[in-house]
Design an enzyme around this catalytic site. Structure first.
Site, PDB file in Angstrom:
ATOM      1  N   THR A 195      10.013   2.822  -2.959  1.00 30.71           N
ATOM      2  CA  THR A 195       8.900   1.463  -2.205  1.00 30.71           C
ATOM      3  C   THR A 195       8.752   0.216  -3.661  1.00 30.71           C
ATOM      4  O   THR A 195       8.332  -0.692  -3.098  1.00 30.71           O
ATOM      5  CB  THR A 195       8.674   0.948  -1.722  1.00 30.71           C
ATOM      6  OG1 THR A 195       7.672   2.209  -1.339  1.00 30.71           O
ATOM      7  CG2 THR A 195      10.304   2.186  -0.386  1.00 30.71           C
ATOM      8  N   GLY A 199       7.433  -5.833  -1.808  1.00 31.32           N
ATOM      9  CA  GLY A 199       7.135  -7.304  -1.437  1.00 31.32           C
ATOM     10  C   GLY A 199       7.337  -8.459  -2.735  1.00 31.32           C
ATOM     11  O   GLY A 199       8.041  -9.391  -2.267  1.00 31.32           O
TER      12      GLY A 199
END
Length: 257
Positions: A195, A199
């Site tokens: 991950t 963002g």
């Protein structure tokens, strides 16, 4: 000259490991058909395990990069990520306040690895960036550090509350106007540590959608879908939290995974 693709400026830090920051932004914008331009705010020695060192770019040089592309190529939207210093945050906010374009502000404070990317003085100036932002895209810890939903919306911007740092089997992402919830998307939580850069990817995808003329809700939906597929397609690089698979994202418009 005919503009045939959205011109997106990323104002962010460089990730030497290629997973987040400027590198993730360029990959995202390119895969979505945009022309990516950059104003690098900091250079990091970084990999999937963490951030080893950071070199701040002088504020004057950050502004020179912005002015260079604005004055020649032009920009349709801006994505702001790691800003690096309080002085840079103020200067960038003042510059962008003169422009009439979509601005997506991802208030980066901590890397996926847990390394700090903004000190208290820098975070204290984030209000000035929220004043010029069209949309602010914090994760849950960042939202808490900014004072919560009402505090952010008080700056007159839209807000995306990302649920990736929450608990449970379902991830909830919400889009707010300054006065109301306007879109809520639920998706199953992906069981993965790959991950690094989520963002940055989401904010860049959102900026690219807005820069191409999409309505905010549609750009929000596209950004979520693109980011989810990029997580699913992560190539499994490195020993820690690995980068996403931007290069493997193709058909994501009707994603139901």
């Amino acid at each position: 000259m005919t503009v045939t693709c959205p011109r997106i400026l990323s104002i962010a830090g460089s990730d030497s490991g290629g997973g987040a920051g400027i590198q993730a932004d360029i990959k995202t914008i390119t895969m979505l058909g945009g022309h990516a331009m950059t104003a690098i705010t900091a250079i990091t020695a970084q990999n999937t395990l963490g951030v080893q060192s950071v070199h701040q770019i002088p504020t004057a040089m950050i502004l020179d990069q912005i002015e260079s592309v604005v004055s020649d190529i032009g920009i349709d939207a801006v994505k702001i990520g790691m800003i690096g210093s309080a002085d840079a945050a103020r200067a960038v906010a003042q510059y962008l306040d003169k422009l009439s374009i979509a601005v997506v502000f991802d208030p980066v404070m901590v890397a996926t690895s847990g390394s700090a990317l903004a000190d208290d003085d820098t975070i204290a100036t984030f209000g000035e960036l929220m004043d010029v932002a069209s949309v602010v895209t914090p994760n849950l810890p960042e939202l808490a550090a900014l004072g919560g939903k009402d505090e952010v919306l008080g700056h007159g911007c839209h807000l995306v509350i990302k649920g990736g740092h929450g608990d449970g089997a379902v991830v909830v992402d919400e889009l707010y106007s300054p006065s109301a919830l306007i879109r809520r998307i639920e998706g199953k939580r992906l069981d993965t540590d790959e991950t690094h850069g989520t963002g940055c990817t989401f904010a860049s995808a959102l900026a690219c959608g807005l820069g191409s003329g999409m309505a905010l809700e549609a750009a929000f939906e596209q950004a979520i879908s693109f980011t989810r597929i990029a997580i699913i397609e992560a190539p499994g690089l490195g020993q820690g939290s690995g980068p996403l698979g931007h290069q493997f994202v193709t058909d994501f418009q009707d994603d139901d995974r």
